[in-house]
Design a protein around this motif. Structure first.
Motif, PDB file in Angstrom:
ATOM      1  N   LEU A   1       0.835  -1.199   0.000  1.00  0.00           N
ATOM      2  CA  LEU A   1       0.000   0.000   0.000  1.00  0.00           C
ATOM      3  C   LEU A   1       0.871   1.250   0.000  1.00  0.00           C
ATOM      4  CD1 LEU A   1      -2.796   1.405   0.309  1.00  0.00           C
ATOM      5  CD2 LEU A   1      -2.483   1.207   2.785  1.00  0.00           C
ATOM      6  N   ARG A   2       1.885   1.276   0.820  1.00  0.00           N
ATOM      7  CA  ARG A   2       2.787   2.434   0.861  1.00  0.00           C
ATOM      8  C   ARG A   2       3.500   2.610  -0.483  1.00  0.00           C
ATOM      9  NH1 ARG A   2       3.089   4.674   5.671  1.00  0.00           N
ATOM     10  NH2 ARG A   2       2.568   3.456   7.540  1.00  0.00           N
ATOM     11  N   TYR A   3       3.896   1.511  -1.093  1.00  0.00           N
ATOM     12  CA  TYR A   3       4.544   1.583  -2.402  1.00  0.00           C
ATOM     13  C   TYR A   3       3.592   2.176  -3.441  1.00  0.00           C
ATOM     14  CZ  TYR A   3       6.805   0.035  -6.719  1.00  0.00           C
ATOM     15  OH  TYR A   3       7.370  -0.014  -7.967  1.00  0.00           O
ATOM     16  N   LEU A   4       2.331   1.737  -3.408  1.00  0.00           N
ATOM     17  CA  LEU A   4       1.342   2.235  -4.359  1.00  0.00           C
ATOM     18  C   LEU A   4       1.150   3.741  -4.228  1.00  0.00           C
ATOM     19  CD1 LEU A   4      -1.535  -0.422  -4.073  1.00  0.00           C
ATOM     20  CD2 LEU A   4       0.222  -0.267  -5.827  1.00  0.00           C
ATOM     21  N   ILE A   5       1.000   4.216  -3.007  1.00  0.00           N
ATOM     22  CA  ILE A   5       0.670   5.613  -2.780  1.00  0.00           C
ATOM     23  C   ILE A   5       1.909   6.496  -2.891  1.00  0.00           C
ATOM     24  CG2 ILE A   5      -0.351   7.269  -1.185  1.00  0.00           C
ATOM     25  CD1 ILE A   5      -2.318   5.150  -2.281  1.00  0.00           C
ATOM     26  N   GLU A   6       2.989   6.085  -2.227  1.00  0.00           N
ATOM     27  CA  GLU A   6       4.163   6.954  -2.117  1.00  0.00           C
ATOM     28  C   GLU A   6       5.106   6.869  -3.315  1.00  0.00           C
ATOM     29  OE1 GLU A   6       4.296   6.790   2.797  1.00  0.00           O
ATOM     30  OE2 GLU A   6       5.780   5.658   1.633  1.00  0.00           O
ATOM     31  N   GLU A   7       5.187   5.711  -3.959  1.00  0.00           N
ATOM     32  CA  GLU A   7       6.114   5.540  -5.074  1.00  0.00           C
ATOM     33  C   GLU A   7       5.410   5.631  -6.439  1.00  0.00           C
ATOM     34  OE1 GLU A   7       9.352   5.420  -4.639  1.00  0.00           O
ATOM     35  OE2 GLU A   7       9.119   5.449  -2.462  1.00  0.00           O
ATOM     36  N   LEU A   8       4.273   4.947  -6.575  1.00  0.00           N
ATOM     37  CA  LEU A   8       3.585   4.931  -7.864  1.00  0.00           C
ATOM     38  C   LEU A   8       2.580   6.068  -8.022  1.00  0.00           C
ATOM     39  CD1 LEU A   8       2.944   1.109  -8.445  1.00  0.00           C
ATOM     40  CD2 LEU A   8       4.874   2.525  -9.194  1.00  0.00           C
ATOM     41  N   GLY A   9       2.227   6.724  -6.909  1.00  0.00           N
ATOM     42  CA  GLY A   9       1.290   7.834  -6.996  1.00  0.00           C
ATOM     43  C   GLY A   9      -0.146   7.414  -7.253  1.00  0.00           C
ATOM     44  N   PHE A  10      -0.517   6.197  -6.833  1.00  0.00           N
ATOM     45  CA  PHE A  10      -1.885   5.716  -7.031  1.00  0.00           C
ATOM     46  C   PHE A  10      -2.854   6.488  -6.132  1.00  0.00           C
ATOM     47  CE2 PHE A  10      -1.338   1.116  -8.803  1.00  0.00           C
ATOM     48  CZ  PHE A  10      -0.548   1.616  -9.828  1.00  0.00           C
ATOM     49  N   ALA A  11      -4.121   6.496  -6.547  1.00  0.00           N
ATOM     50  CA  ALA A  11      -5.165   7.134  -5.756  1.00  0.00           C
ATOM     51  C   ALA A  11      -5.567   6.284  -4.558  1.00  0.00           C
ATOM     52  CB  ALA A  11      -6.390   7.407  -6.618  1.00  0.00           C
ATOM     53  N   GLY A  12      -5.354   4.975  -4.650  1.00  0.00           N
ATOM     54  CA  GLY A  12      -5.770   4.100  -3.571  1.00  0.00           C
ATOM     55  C   GLY A  12      -5.657   2.652  -3.969  1.00  0.00           C
ATOM     56  N   VAL A  13      -6.600   1.854  -3.479  1.00  0.00           N
ATOM     57  CA  VAL A  13      -6.489   0.416  -3.601  1.00  0.00           C
ATOM     58  C   VAL A  13      -7.871  -0.199  -3.796  1.00  0.00           C
ATOM     59  CG1 VAL A  13      -6.674   0.032  -1.101  1.00  0.00           C
ATOM     60  CG2 VAL A  13      -5.435  -1.619  -2.496  1.00  0.00           C
ATOM     61  N   GLU A  14      -7.907  -1.297  -4.526  1.00  0.00           N
ATOM     62  CA  GLU A  14      -9.106  -2.127  -4.613  1.00  0.00           C
ATOM     63  C   GLU A  14      -9.022  -3.195  -3.532  1.00  0.00           C
ATOM     64  OE1 GLU A  14     -11.504  -4.536  -8.059  1.00  0.00           O
ATOM     65  OE2 GLU A  14      -9.340  -4.853  -7.949  1.00  0.00           O
ATOM     66  N   MET A  15     -10.140  -3.465  -2.884  1.00  0.00           N
ATOM     67  CA  MET A  15     -10.198  -4.429  -1.786  1.00  0.00           C
ATOM     68  C   MET A  15     -11.368  -5.370  -2.012  1.00  0.00           C
ATOM     69  SD  MET A  15     -10.667  -3.490   2.242  1.00  0.00           S
ATOM     70  CE  MET A  15     -10.264  -4.675   3.534  1.00  0.00           C
ATOM     71  N   GLY A  16     -11.184  -6.631  -1.736  1.00  0.00           N
ATOM     72  CA  GLY A  16     -12.276  -7.581  -1.859  1.00  0.00           C
ATOM     73  C   GLY A  16     -13.321  -7.387  -0.780  1.00  0.00           C
TER      74      GLY A  16
END
Length: 345
Positions: free
Chosen positions: A143-158
Motif C-alpha cells: 500500500l505504501r509503495y502504491l501511494i508513495e512511489e507509484l502515486g496511485f489514488a488508492g487500492v481495490e479491496m475484496g
C-alpha cells in the motif's frame, strides 16, 4: 425521502469520472520461485482480440484486448462521456487465496502494469492497486509503495478476505495505514457467500451473489464501528452498495430496538451516508432509491468496463435518473474527484 423531479434530456457531457473499471495485463509473468502456485494465472489464445485468463488450469474468463489496450480504452472513454477512469485489477486477480509471497509478486507486476497505463494515458486514468491482504505486513508495505512511489489514488479491496468481512478487527492495521495515507478504498465483490443457493448458469455469481456479498461487507463497516475509529476513511462500494439499501432500514430499526446494537454502533443511516457507492445498478428508479437511502454526496459513476455486464452509457444513466443539474454534477464527477483526490483545474 428525497424529492426528484422528472428528469429532462440533457446534452451528454464528457466530464464523467468512472471509479469502477478493470484491467487484466496482456500477459502474466513467470513465477520467480521453484514451483508456481496452482492459482498462478496465465493467458491462452482465444478468438480475435480476446484471450482466455487461465487459473488452476481452467478458463476463468475470456477477456477482450480492451483490458490492456490503452488506445482502444481511450476511444471508448470518449464515446461514453468519461473523462477520467479509475482502473483496478479484475477482482479474481486479488489472489488472497494464494500464499502471500507469490501473491505479492503477482500483484506488484499488475500494479506496475497499471502504473504504465496511467503514465501513458495523458491524465485520463488513475489507479486503484491491489495488495496481499492475507499478510498484513506485506499488504501495508505494498500500500505504501502504491501511494508513495507509484502515486496511485488508492487500492481495490475484496468484499471479504478469505471469508473475513472487511469490518473484522484483524484488518484494522490496514485501514489505519490507508487512513494515514488518505488512500481511497474501492470494495469489490470477490468469492461471494451464498453460491450454493444459486440455481442456474455460472454467471449468476456476478448477477446475484456479488451484490449480496457487497451488501454484507458494507454492513460490516457499519456494525463494526470502523468509521468511528478512522473518521474520514474513504470507502466506496461497487454495484451500488449491493443489498445495503435494503438492509439499512432493518439495521436502523434494530439499532433502536436492541440495546446491544445501540451500544456497539452509531446510527446506521448516518454511517451509510459517510460511505461512497457506484451507480452500477442498471435502473433509474433504483438509482433514485440509492440517493434516497444514502444521499447523493457519495454516489459516483461505476461502469465495470470493459466487461460485457457493464453500463455502456453511464452519463445517460445518471441524467435519466436525476433532473437537478447540481445532483448530476456531483454524481458525474465531483464526488469521484473528492474520493480519488483529483484536483479541479
Amino acid at each position: 425521502m428525497t424529492e426528484h423531479n422528472t428528469p429532462q434530456p440533457m446534452a451528454r457531457c464528457a466530464c464523467g469520472v468512472d471509479i469502477h473499471a478493470h484491467v487484466v495485463p496482456h500477459a502474466f509473468p513467470r513465477y520467480l520461485g521453484s514451483a508456481a502456485p496452482a492459482q498462478w494465472p496465465a493467458m491462452a489464445p482465444a478468438h480475435a482480440c480476446h484471450q482466455h485468463v487461465m487459473i488452476s488450469g481452467k478458463i476463468y474468463r475470456t477477456v477482450s484486448d480492451r483490458c490492456w489496450d490503452l488506445p482502444k480504452r481511450l476511444v471508448d472513454l470518449d464515446e461514453c462521456g468519461i473523462n477520467v477512469q479509475a482502473i483496478s485489477p479484475m477482482p479474481e486477480l486479488l489472489s488472497y487465496w494464494m500464499e502471500a509471497a507469490p501473491a505479492q509478486q503477482l500483484l506488484r507486476y499488475i500494479n506496475e502494469e497499471m502504473a504504465q497505463m496511467v503514465d501513458h494515458s495523458g491524465g485520463r486514468m488513475v489507479a486503484l492497486g491491489a495488495v496481499p491482504l492475507q499478510d498484513m505486513d506485506l499488504a501495508i508495505a505494498e500500500l505504501r509503495y502504491l501511494i508513495e512511489e507509484l502515486g496511485f489514488a488508492g487500492v481495490e479491496m475484496g468484499s471479504n478476505i478469505n471469508g473475513r468481512p472487511i469490518g473484522d478487527p484483524v484488518l484494522a492495521p490496514f485501514f489505519e495505514a490507508a487512513h494515514a495515507l488518505d488512500a481511497a478504498i474501492f470494495v469489490h465483490a470477490v468469492k461471494p457467500v451464498g453460491m450454493d443457493r444459486l440455481v442456474g448458469p455460472a454467471q449468476l455469481q456476478q448477477v446475484l451473489a456479488y451484490p449480496s456479498d457487497v451488501g454484507l461487507a458494507a454492513a460490516s463497516v457499519i456494525t463494526s464501528g470502523l468509521l468511528a475509529r478512522y473518521p474520514g476513511l474513504k470507502l466506496a462500494f461497487s454495484h451500488g452498495g449491493g443489498t445495503l439499501a435494503s438492509l439499512l432500514p432493518r439495521l436502523s430499526q434494530a439499532h433502536q430496538v436492541f440495546p446491544a446494537l445501540a451500544e456497539s454502533m452509531a446510527a446506521p443511516r448516518e454511517v451509510a451516508r459517510q460511505l461512497y457507492y457506484d451507480t452500477l445498478v442498471f435502473d433509474a428508479p433504483t438509482l433514485r432509491h440509492l440517493a434516497d437511502s444514502f444521499g447523493v454526496e457519495g454516489m459516483m459513476i461505476g461502469t465495470d468496463y470493459p466487461f460485457a455486464f457493464r453500463d455502456k452509457s453511464p452519463v445517460d444513466s445518471v441524467q435519466q435518473a436525476f433532473a437537478d443539474p447540481d445532483v448530476r454534477e456531483k454524481i458525474l464527477h465531483l464526488n469521484a474527484m473528492r474520493f480519488l483526490g483529483i484536483q479541479r483545474h
